[in-house]
Scaffold this motif. Structure first.
Motif, PDB file in Angstrom:
ATOM      1  N   VAL A 113       1.005   0.105  12.090  1.00  0.00           N
ATOM      2  CA  VAL A 113      -0.231  -0.517  12.572  1.00  0.00           C
ATOM      3  C   VAL A 113      -1.403  -0.132  11.675  1.00  0.00           C
ATOM      4  CG1 VAL A 113      -1.902  -0.518  14.468  1.00  0.00           C
ATOM      5  CG2 VAL A 113       0.551  -0.713  14.967  1.00  0.00           C
ATOM      6  N   SER A 114      -1.438   1.109  11.248  1.00  0.00           N
ATOM      7  CA  SER A 114      -2.578   1.605  10.468  1.00  0.00           C
ATOM      8  C   SER A 114      -2.539   1.183   9.004  1.00  0.00           C
ATOM      9  CB  SER A 114      -2.641   3.135  10.551  1.00  0.00           C
ATOM     10  OG  SER A 114      -2.848   3.562  11.884  1.00  0.00           O
ATOM     11  N   TRP A 115      -1.342   1.176   8.392  1.00  0.00           N
ATOM     12  CA  TRP A 115      -1.263   1.003   6.946  1.00  0.00           C
ATOM     13  C   TRP A 115      -0.206  -0.022   6.531  1.00  0.00           C
ATOM     14  CZ3 TRP A 115      -0.656   6.619   8.188  1.00  0.00           C
ATOM     15  CH2 TRP A 115      -1.907   7.242   8.360  1.00  0.00           C
ATOM     16  N   PRO A 116      -0.264  -1.215   7.058  1.00  0.00           N
ATOM     17  CA  PRO A 116       0.731  -2.228   6.671  1.00  0.00           C
ATOM     18  C   PRO A 116       0.680  -2.572   5.189  1.00  0.00           C
ATOM     19  CG  PRO A 116      -1.086  -3.248   7.877  1.00  0.00           C
ATOM     20  CD  PRO A 116      -1.259  -1.765   8.003  1.00  0.00           C
ATOM     21  N   GLU A 117      -0.514  -2.452   4.586  1.00  0.00           N
ATOM     22  CA  GLU A 117      -0.636  -2.779   3.168  1.00  0.00           C
ATOM     23  C   GLU A 117       0.231  -1.851   2.313  1.00  0.00           C
ATOM     24  OE1 GLU A 117      -3.146  -2.108   5.200  1.00  0.00           O
ATOM     25  OE2 GLU A 117      -4.713  -3.658   5.059  1.00  0.00           O
ATOM     26  N   ALA A 121       3.074  -3.111  -0.146  1.00  0.00           N
ATOM     27  CA  ALA A 121       3.047  -2.752  -1.564  1.00  0.00           C
ATOM     28  C   ALA A 121       4.364  -2.128  -2.003  1.00  0.00           C
ATOM     29  CB  ALA A 121       1.891  -1.785  -1.835  1.00  0.00           C
ATOM     30  N   ALA A 122       5.012  -1.411  -1.099  1.00  0.00           N
ATOM     31  CA  ALA A 122       6.295  -0.780  -1.411  1.00  0.00           C
ATOM     32  C   ALA A 122       7.466  -1.735  -1.215  1.00  0.00           C
ATOM     33  CB  ALA A 122       6.486   0.462  -0.544  1.00  0.00           C
ATOM     34  N   GLY A 123       7.185  -2.944  -0.731  1.00  0.00           N
ATOM     35  CA  GLY A 123       8.248  -3.888  -0.444  1.00  0.00           C
ATOM     36  C   GLY A 123       9.099  -3.483   0.742  1.00  0.00           C
ATOM     37  N   GLN A 124       8.497  -2.737   1.682  1.00  0.00           N
ATOM     38  CA  GLN A 124       9.259  -2.173   2.793  1.00  0.00           C
ATOM     39  C   GLN A 124       8.784  -2.630   4.170  1.00  0.00           C
ATOM     40  OE1 GLN A 124      12.112  -0.106   2.290  1.00  0.00           O
ATOM     41  NE2 GLN A 124      11.695  -1.091   0.317  1.00  0.00           N
ATOM     42  N   LEU A 125       7.891  -3.580   4.230  1.00  0.00           N
ATOM     43  CA  LEU A 125       7.355  -3.981   5.529  1.00  0.00           C
ATOM     44  C   LEU A 125       8.446  -4.568   6.419  1.00  0.00           C
ATOM     45  CD1 LEU A 125       4.858  -4.130   7.288  1.00  0.00           C
ATOM     46  CD2 LEU A 125       4.293  -6.334   6.249  1.00  0.00           C
ATOM     47  N   GLU A 126       9.287  -5.414   5.877  1.00  0.00           N
ATOM     48  CA  GLU A 126      10.353  -6.011   6.685  1.00  0.00           C
ATOM     49  C   GLU A 126      11.391  -4.962   7.065  1.00  0.00           C
ATOM     50  OE1 GLU A 126      12.023  -8.531   9.100  1.00  0.00           O
ATOM     51  OE2 GLU A 126      10.146  -8.921   8.018  1.00  0.00           O
ATOM     52  N   GLU A 127      11.692  -4.028   6.159  1.00  0.00           N
ATOM     53  CA  GLU A 127      12.636  -2.961   6.491  1.00  0.00           C
ATOM     54  C   GLU A 127      12.083  -2.079   7.610  1.00  0.00           C
ATOM     55  OE1 GLU A 127      15.629  -2.798   5.609  1.00  0.00           O
ATOM     56  OE2 GLU A 127      15.604  -4.261   3.993  1.00  0.00           O
ATOM     57  N   LEU A 128      10.783  -1.836   7.575  1.00  0.00           N
ATOM     58  CA  LEU A 128      10.168  -1.050   8.642  1.00  0.00           C
ATOM     59  C   LEU A 128      10.290  -1.767   9.977  1.00  0.00           C
ATOM     60  CD1 LEU A 128       8.401   1.338   9.616  1.00  0.00           C
ATOM     61  CD2 LEU A 128       6.415  -0.085   9.089  1.00  0.00           C
ATOM     62  N   ARG A 129      10.014  -3.063   9.986  1.00  0.00           N
ATOM     63  CA  ARG A 129      10.152  -3.826  11.231  1.00  0.00           C
ATOM     64  C   ARG A 129      11.579  -3.764  11.752  1.00  0.00           C
ATOM     65  NH1 ARG A 129       6.867  -8.715   8.595  1.00  0.00           N
ATOM     66  NH2 ARG A 129       4.726  -8.177   9.214  1.00  0.00           N
ATOM     67  N   ARG A 130      12.544  -3.858  10.842  1.00  0.00           N
ATOM     68  CA  ARG A 130      13.943  -3.777  11.269  1.00  0.00           C
ATOM     69  C   ARG A 130      14.254  -2.410  11.869  1.00  0.00           C
ATOM     70  NH1 ARG A 130      15.285  -6.315   5.972  1.00  0.00           N
ATOM     71  NH2 ARG A 130      15.684  -8.530   6.324  1.00  0.00           N
ATOM     72  N   ALA A 131      13.719  -1.359  11.248  1.00  0.00           N
ATOM     73  CA  ALA A 131      13.958  -0.005  11.753  1.00  0.00           C
ATOM     74  C   ALA A 131      13.381   0.160  13.154  1.00  0.00           C
ATOM     75  CB  ALA A 131      13.351   1.022  10.803  1.00  0.00           C
ATOM     76  N   ALA A 464       3.230   6.639   3.998  1.00  0.00           N
ATOM     77  CA  ALA A 464       2.526   5.353   4.006  1.00  0.00           C
ATOM     78  C   ALA A 464       1.022   5.556   3.916  1.00  0.00           C
ATOM     79  CB  ALA A 464       2.884   4.573   5.272  1.00  0.00           C
ATOM     80  N   GLY A 465       0.501   6.549   4.625  1.00  0.00           N
ATOM     81  CA  GLY A 465      -0.935   6.816   4.579  1.00  0.00           C
ATOM     82  C   GLY A 465      -1.408   7.216   3.193  1.00  0.00           C
ATOM     83  N   LEU A 466      -0.623   8.036   2.502  1.00  0.00           N
ATOM     84  CA  LEU A 466      -0.991   8.447   1.150  1.00  0.00           C
ATOM     85  C   LEU A 466      -0.855   7.293   0.164  1.00  0.00           C
ATOM     86  CD1 LEU A 466       0.668  11.987   1.105  1.00  0.00           C
ATOM     87  CD2 LEU A 466      -1.779  11.467   1.201  1.00  0.00           C
ATOM     88  N   LEU A 467       0.180   6.480   0.348  1.00  0.00           N
ATOM     89  CA  LEU A 467       0.322   5.307  -0.508  1.00  0.00           C
ATOM     90  C   LEU A 467      -0.824   4.329  -0.286  1.00  0.00           C
ATOM     91  CD1 LEU A 467       1.887   3.603  -2.538  1.00  0.00           C
ATOM     92  CD2 LEU A 467       3.337   2.796  -0.658  1.00  0.00           C
ATOM     93  N   GLN A 468      -1.259   4.197   0.960  1.00  0.00           N
ATOM     94  CA  GLN A 468      -2.378   3.307   1.273  1.00  0.00           C
ATOM     95  C   GLN A 468      -3.627   3.696   0.486  1.00  0.00           C
ATOM     96  OE1 GLN A 468      -2.308   0.701   3.325  1.00  0.00           O
ATOM     97  NE2 GLN A 468      -4.399   0.301   4.028  1.00  0.00           N
ATOM     98  N   LEU A 469      -3.874   4.993   0.360  1.00  0.00           N
ATOM     99  CA  LEU A 469      -5.041   5.450  -0.391  1.00  0.00           C
ATOM    100  C   LEU A 469      -4.935   5.025  -1.855  1.00  0.00           C
ATOM    101  CD1 LEU A 469      -5.418   9.058   1.086  1.00  0.00           C
ATOM    102  CD2 LEU A 469      -6.827   7.032   1.600  1.00  0.00           C
ATOM    103  N   ARG A 470      -3.728   5.102  -2.408  1.00  0.00           N
ATOM    104  CA  ARG A 470      -3.512   4.678  -3.796  1.00  0.00           C
ATOM    105  C   ARG A 470      -3.705   3.171  -3.935  1.00  0.00           C
ATOM    106  NH1 ARG A 470      -1.589   8.527  -7.869  1.00  0.00           N
ATOM    107  NH2 ARG A 470      -1.558  10.499  -6.752  1.00  0.00           N
ATOM    108  N   VAL A 471      -3.175   2.417  -2.980  1.00  0.00           N
ATOM    109  CA  VAL A 471      -3.271   0.958  -3.029  1.00  0.00           C
ATOM    110  C   VAL A 471      -4.733   0.524  -2.953  1.00  0.00           C
ATOM    111  CG1 VAL A 471      -2.724  -1.167  -1.766  1.00  0.00           C
ATOM    112  CG2 VAL A 471      -0.956   0.572  -2.104  1.00  0.00           C
ATOM    113  N   LYS A 472      -5.489   1.146  -2.044  1.00  0.00           N
ATOM    114  CA  LYS A 472      -6.895   0.764  -1.862  1.00  0.00           C
ATOM    115  C   LYS A 472      -7.736   1.124  -3.077  1.00  0.00           C
ATOM    116  CE  LYS A 472      -8.960   1.542   2.005  1.00  0.00           C
ATOM    117  NZ  LYS A 472      -9.458   2.232   3.198  1.00  0.00           N
ATOM    118  N   SER A 473      -7.406   2.272  -3.691  1.00  0.00           N
ATOM    119  CA  SER A 473      -8.210   2.714  -4.835  1.00  0.00           C
ATOM    120  C   SER A 473      -7.799   2.031  -6.122  1.00  0.00           C
ATOM    121  CB  SER A 473      -8.096   4.227  -4.996  1.00  0.00           C
ATOM    122  OG  SER A 473      -6.786   4.592  -5.386  1.00  0.00           O
ATOM    123  N   GLY A 474      -6.606   1.415  -6.110  1.00  0.00           N
ATOM    124  CA  GLY A 474      -6.106   0.747  -7.300  1.00  0.00           C
ATOM    125  C   GLY A 474      -5.551   1.666  -8.346  1.00  0.00           C
TER     126      GLY A 474
END
Length: 475
Positions: A113-117, A121-131, A464-474
């Motif tokens: 919910v917090s960090w779907p981006e 970005a990791a190509g894991q959103l659908e895998e997470l939903r499946r889990a 995911a939270g740490l990756l989100q920071l990288r994604v947002k900062s570019g």
């Protein structure tokens, strides 16, 4: 059940004493080198979800990625023949514990919910939903009527007479439930929280399923709130392994998640009532399946912006960052059983708090979370994630992965065998080192090598939270 439960027999218990050494508000030393590339977070995130796939029970899908796993637990039934197939095995054994499975699901869903981006970005959103759906499908099967819920399948004492593949499991698998005469507010409340949080995850991809999750969440919360009691008094076997010491935090937790999922203020009123009635404003020292108070505080702070909850969340994270006991190399140390799980859970929670600047020192909280996760990934000298990094664990305490390829037999000789597990349990976070940073990579030393659903939950969301920071900062 996890073999950490054997501590009740051997009285092996680490006594954690919070050493309030440094009262000065200055940044703690960073003992680990920073990750150079966001792909590291993405790769470990992928592996962590792969671990959950290895833990699946029931009829596996055609796209199953774990070659050494197959259909199992296909005869799991309720007392009246209800279909209880599916869900996840708790650890390296084959009991399905609803309480920790639900807690795991709530934390995974919160990160989604917090960090779907980050997951995208990791190509894991659908895998997470499946889990997540593998768990929520099971919970809804277990919720056989409004006030009846099956909270466990399998018996630990019977299960531990067997070491081998779940596909070849030959023990009796009794099922256990809660009902109005034998309530479990903690179990029903945590499952309600898991389903409410998951309903938000599926809102954009499958609205009908999201609504189904919400309906079950509402009914389970009503069950938890109407018929009060501790679940292990109804499911006696759970008391030795996953005891719950209170249910007020789960009632508040469930009500808060239902408010977030529905925007119905009645649930917020309930959450605030539980918060006061059960004295949840005190500062906790930990956040895990048995202690949700810190999570309630952070979630209410995020959702209401009220100073009372902001101050409580700040107190927890400030204590964690500045005063909680550490190992010599900087790992947060709360308990020897699940050392890394405890550290990962609070790292995740303080990343959540950091997204609300009014709660506290966002930069310090994020640096703390990075430090803890980097330790687990190898910053302390070795990786604690199976199949990843430098010198990772090769003998996790996990029956199925200790088995050679079929048709070779598997049994207790494989438990005693020295050497790496034949199957790599990719992504599993082990229990971890002791308070001196020492780690024993031996299958039988479950205090160090145990793997469980809940060990990976906060860890996955923190990644995911740490990756989100990288994604947002570019970067």
């Amino acid at each position: 059940m996890t073999t950490r439960g054997l501590m009740t027999y051997f009285a092996i218990r680490a006594i954690t004493v919070c050493l309030l050494i440094d009262q000065i508000q200055s940044s703690p030393p960073l003992y680990v080198k920073p990750i150079e590339d966001e792909s590291d977070y993405a790769n470990v995130l992928k592996l962590s979800l792969l671990f959950y796939e290895a833990q699946r029970s029931g009829k596996l899908t055609d796209d199953n990625r774990i070659s050494w796993r197959g259909d199992s637990g296909m005869n799991d039934r309720g007392l009246n023949g209800e279909d209880l197939t599916g869900g996840y095995y708790d650890a390296g054994d084959f009991v399905k514990f609803g309480f920790t499975m639900a807690s795991t699901t709530t934390l995974l869903a919160w990160g989604a919910v917090s960090w779907p981006e980050a997951y995208a970005a990791a190509g894991q959103l659908e895998e997470l939903r499946r889990a997540i759906k593998w768990a929520t499908d099971y919970f809804m099967k277990c919720h056989v009527s409004e006030f009846v819920f099956y909270g466990q399948v399998g018996d630990f004492s019977l299960d531990h007479t067997f070491w081998g593949r779940p596909e070849e499991l030959n023990t009796t698998r009794p099922s256990y439930k809660i009902d109005p005469e034998h309530p479990g507010s903690d179990l029903a409340g945590e499952t309600a929280a898991a389903l409410a949080a998951s309903s938000i995850v599926f809102r954009d991809s499958d609205l009908e399923y999201s609504r189904l999750c919400t309906r079950h969440a509402k009914e389970l919360y009503k069950f938890a709130n109407t018929y009060r009691g501790l679940y292990h008094e109804a499911i006696r076997g759970a008391a030795q392994y996953y005891e719950s010491t209170d249910y007020g935090d789960e009632l508040a937790w469930a009500a808060t998640w239902l408010f977030k999922a529905t925007n119905d203020t009645r649930y917020l009123e309930d959450a605030e009532h539980h918060y006061q009635h059960f004295h949840l404003k005190e500062r906790p020292n930990e956040f895990f399946y048995n202690k949700k108070v810190a999570g309630v505080q952070v979630l209410l702070a995020q959702m209401t912006g009220q100073p009372e909850y902001q101050n409580a969340a700040r107190a927890f994270c400030d204590f964690t960052v500045w005063q909680q006991k550490r190992t010599p190399k900087g790992l947060l140390y709360i308990d020897k059983f699940g050392t890394l799980c405890h550290a990962a859970n609070v790292a995740f929670l303080c990343l959540e708090a950091a997204d609300s600047p009014q709660v506290g020192d966002s930069q310090a909280y994020r640096e703390f979370a990075q430090e803890q996760i980097h330790y687990m990934l190898g910053g302390g000298g070795r990786s604690f994630v199976v199949g990843w990094g430098h010198n990772p664990p090769v003998q996790p305490h996990h029956a199925a992965s200790s088995c050679p390829d079929l048709p070779a037999p598997c049994g207790w000789p494989e438990f005693d065998r020295k050497g790496p597990n034949p199957q790599i349990l990719y992504g599993a976070l082990v229990s971890g080192p002791d308070e001196a940073d020492k780690y024993h990579d031996h299958r039988e030393d479950y205090v160090y090598t145990e793997v469980t659903l809940d060990y990976n939950a906060g860890f996955t969301s923190a990644l995911a939270g740490l990756l989100q920071l990288r994604v947002k900062s570019g970067t």
